[in-house]
Design a protein around this motif. Structure first.
Motif, PDB file in Angstrom:
ATOM      1  N   ARG A 256      -5.158  -7.384   5.355  1.00 16.93           N
ATOM      2  CA  ARG A 256      -4.778  -8.692   4.521  1.00 16.93           C
ATOM      3  C   ARG A 256      -4.961  -9.896   5.739  1.00 16.93           C
ATOM      4  O   ARG A 256      -5.150 -11.149   4.960  1.00 16.93           O
ATOM      5  CB  ARG A 256      -3.129  -8.497   4.606  1.00 16.93           C
ATOM      6  N   GLN A 305      -6.929  -0.507   4.507  1.00 14.78           N
ATOM      7  CA  GLN A 305      -5.784  -1.214   5.317  1.00 14.78           C
ATOM      8  C   GLN A 305      -6.452  -1.708   6.416  1.00 14.78           C
ATOM      9  O   GLN A 305      -6.348  -2.889   6.919  1.00 14.78           O
ATOM     10  CB  GLN A 305      -4.781  -0.074   5.575  1.00 14.78           C
ATOM     11  N   TYR A 313      -5.725   4.015   4.756  1.00 13.77           N
ATOM     12  CA  TYR A 313      -5.523   3.969   3.134  1.00 13.77           C
ATOM     13  C   TYR A 313      -6.029   2.748   2.303  1.00 13.77           C
ATOM     14  O   TYR A 313      -6.068   1.559   3.007  1.00 13.77           O
ATOM     15  CB  TYR A 313      -3.967   3.964   2.860  1.00 13.77           C
ATOM     16  N   GLU A 315      -5.620  -0.338   0.169  1.00 13.75           N
ATOM     17  CA  GLU A 315      -4.471  -1.254   0.349  1.00 13.75           C
ATOM     18  C   GLU A 315      -4.408  -2.405  -0.608  1.00 13.75           C
ATOM     19  O   GLU A 315      -5.857  -3.068  -0.848  1.00 13.75           O
ATOM     20  CB  GLU A 315      -4.497  -1.955   1.893  1.00 13.75           C
ATOM     21  N   ASP A 363       1.228   0.495  -3.311  1.00 15.85           N
ATOM     22  CA  ASP A 363       0.524   0.690  -1.957  1.00 15.85           C
ATOM     23  C   ASP A 363       0.270  -0.772  -1.434  1.00 15.85           C
ATOM     24  O   ASP A 363      -0.823  -0.940  -0.936  1.00 15.85           O
ATOM     25  CB  ASP A 363      -0.836   1.358  -2.091  1.00 15.85           C
ATOM     26  N   CYS A 365       0.792  -2.839   1.844  1.00  8.01           N
ATOM     27  CA  CYS A 365       1.436  -2.978   2.935  1.00  8.01           C
ATOM     28  C   CYS A 365       2.519  -3.812   3.258  1.00  8.01           C
ATOM     29  O   CYS A 365       2.514  -5.334   2.897  1.00  8.01           O
ATOM     30  CB  CYS A 365       0.140  -3.187   3.863  1.00  8.01           C
ATOM     31  N   VAL A 382       3.971   1.483   3.244  1.00  6.71           N
ATOM     32  CA  VAL A 382       3.673   0.697   1.970  1.00  6.71           C
ATOM     33  C   VAL A 382       4.743   0.461   0.959  1.00  6.71           C
ATOM     34  O   VAL A 382       5.850   1.304   0.921  1.00  6.71           O
ATOM     35  CB  VAL A 382       2.437   1.339   1.323  1.00  6.71           C
TER      36      VAL A 382
END
Length: 408
Positions: A256, A305, A313, A315, A363, A365, A382
């Motif tokens: 992110r 992620q 995972y 994300e 999902d 985060c 999540v």
């Protein structure tokens, strides 16, 4: 038998969603946000609903009635996305969503400001971010959305807030000697990649609003400086942090934060004059990041992620951000149109794997600070329709809609 039937229904719902038009999916997502948003407060202990702050008795602790009520950068992102969607579709209800959200904050924050006690964390109070502006998170993205709302609703209090926020951002925030925005935690003068988005979208809009070049130049400086400190030449990704005291980066290429960097560059280029001396360089940096993240796109069309860790995972919020950024860059002619497939593959992945039949994004985060171990990033929880992801998903949908119209 029941378990088998449930699996069949789930698969059928996924197939039905994937078959829907992009506009139908985006409308469903936006309408679900409208449905989940409740402007008001709820007693922490008595669970009573209060329609306004004035109705909250003295000494009764309350929280927001819904996660979408608050005053946080995620709300600014969502407001901007709703406005863009409303303008694209000619649907006033989406534009009005942002206007109502902003108005509710201005109508209610003073009660909590008057009850605020020194020594208490500002975010423990509803609208604590509004009246303290402790971090860039607290006001940067929200100010960008207030500026957009102000184009339609000329409320003097909005203009006063924007002027205060701009002064605070440009004259009072913590910086390095080269003017790069930093934070006082987790260590003094820590650079967070996230903060590029928490500053640039507001700066560029303030530049247009006031006609003052200094805001645009500030935004350019931040993009160039953040890149200098955070870009990893080897992996072609951005690090989450840079520690001034250690003169080194952190441990994670968090998904992110790379999304925030990408979005900040897009917002800057949207407002930067065509003849600006740094424009070509900034487009080059944007393309470089897009080609970098493209290397880490999964077979599902999504991103992890931790971008370079395929055992982390898949994300949703960063995936939506990358879809938006790539599609936006193609739509504006900043990168070659052949790279549109990165975005369209990502959008199909979101529809197939991450958006449920109700239009909720899975999902996402949750809010994430900085830690010096990868386990922290691997194990972040999540949520579904968690506020960090819905705005970017709508952004992505808007740009895919534009991309589809270009192809017709």
């Amino acid at each position: 038998m029941k378990k088998l039937l449930a699996v069949f229904v789930l698969v059928l719902n996924v197939q039905l969603l994937a078959a829907q038009t992009t506009e139908a999916v985006v409308r469903k997502v936006a309408d679900q946000v409208l449905k989940e948003t409740v402007l008001g407060f709820q007693g922490v202990e008595n669970k009573q609903f209060y329609a306004s702050a004035a109705a909250v008795p003295q000494g009764v602790p309350v929280k927001y009635a819904s996660p979408y009520t608050g005053w946080h950068y995620t709300h600014g992102v969502l407001n901007l996305a709703m406005i863009d969607l409303g303008r694209l579709l000619g649907e006033q209800k989406y534009v009005d969503y942002a206007a109502r959200h902003v108005a509710f904050g201005f109508d209610n924050y003073r009660v909590f400001e008057q009850r605020f006690q020194s020594g208490v964390k500002h975010y423990a109070y509803p609208y604590g971010e509004f009246f303290t502006m402790d971090e860039l998170d607290d006001f940067g993205a929200m100010s960008a959305s207030i500026l957009e709302v102000y184009q339609q609703v000329k409320r003097p209090a909005y203009k006063a807030y924007l002027e205060k926020a701009a002064k605070h951002l440009t004259e009072e925030r913590l910086r390095l000697l080269d003017r790069t925005f930093v934070r006082a935690f987790p260590y003094q003068n820590t650079l967070w990649a996230d903060d590029l988005y928490m500053s640039v979208p507001f700066l560029v809009r303030m530049g247009k609003f006031t006609g003052q070049q200094k805001y645009l130049e500030e935004a350019v400086t931040q993009v160039l400086n953040f890149t200098k400190y955070l870009w990893d030449e080897k992996e072609e990704l951005y690090w989450h942090t840079w520690y001034s005291d250690l003169k080194r980066n952190g441990v994670a290429h968090w998904g992110r934060c790379n999304g925030w960097v990408l979005l900040a560059q897009v917002h800057l280029l949207d407002y930067l004059p065509a003849n600006h001396p740094q424009r070509a360089r900034l487009i080059q940096l944007l393309e470089r990041q897009i080609l970098g993240i493209a290397k880490y796109q999964s077979a599902e069309g999504l991103w992890h992620q931790v971008l370079d860790k395929p055992d982390s995972y898949l994300e949703s919020s960063c995936s939506a951000m990358f879809v938006y950024g790539v599609a936006h860059a193609v739509n504006h002619g900043w990168i070659d149109p052949r790279y549109a497939s990165i975005a369209t593959s990502g959008w199909e992945g979101l529809k197939k794997y991450k958006i449920d039949e109700q239009g909720r994004l899975k999902d996402i985060c949750v809010g994430t600070g900085i830690q010096d171990n990868l386990v922290f990033y691997y194990t972040r929880p999540v949520g579904i329709n968690e506020k960090h992801g819905t705005g970017p998903l709508l952004d992505a949908g808007v740009e895919i809609l534009k991309l589809e119209k270009r192809g017709k």
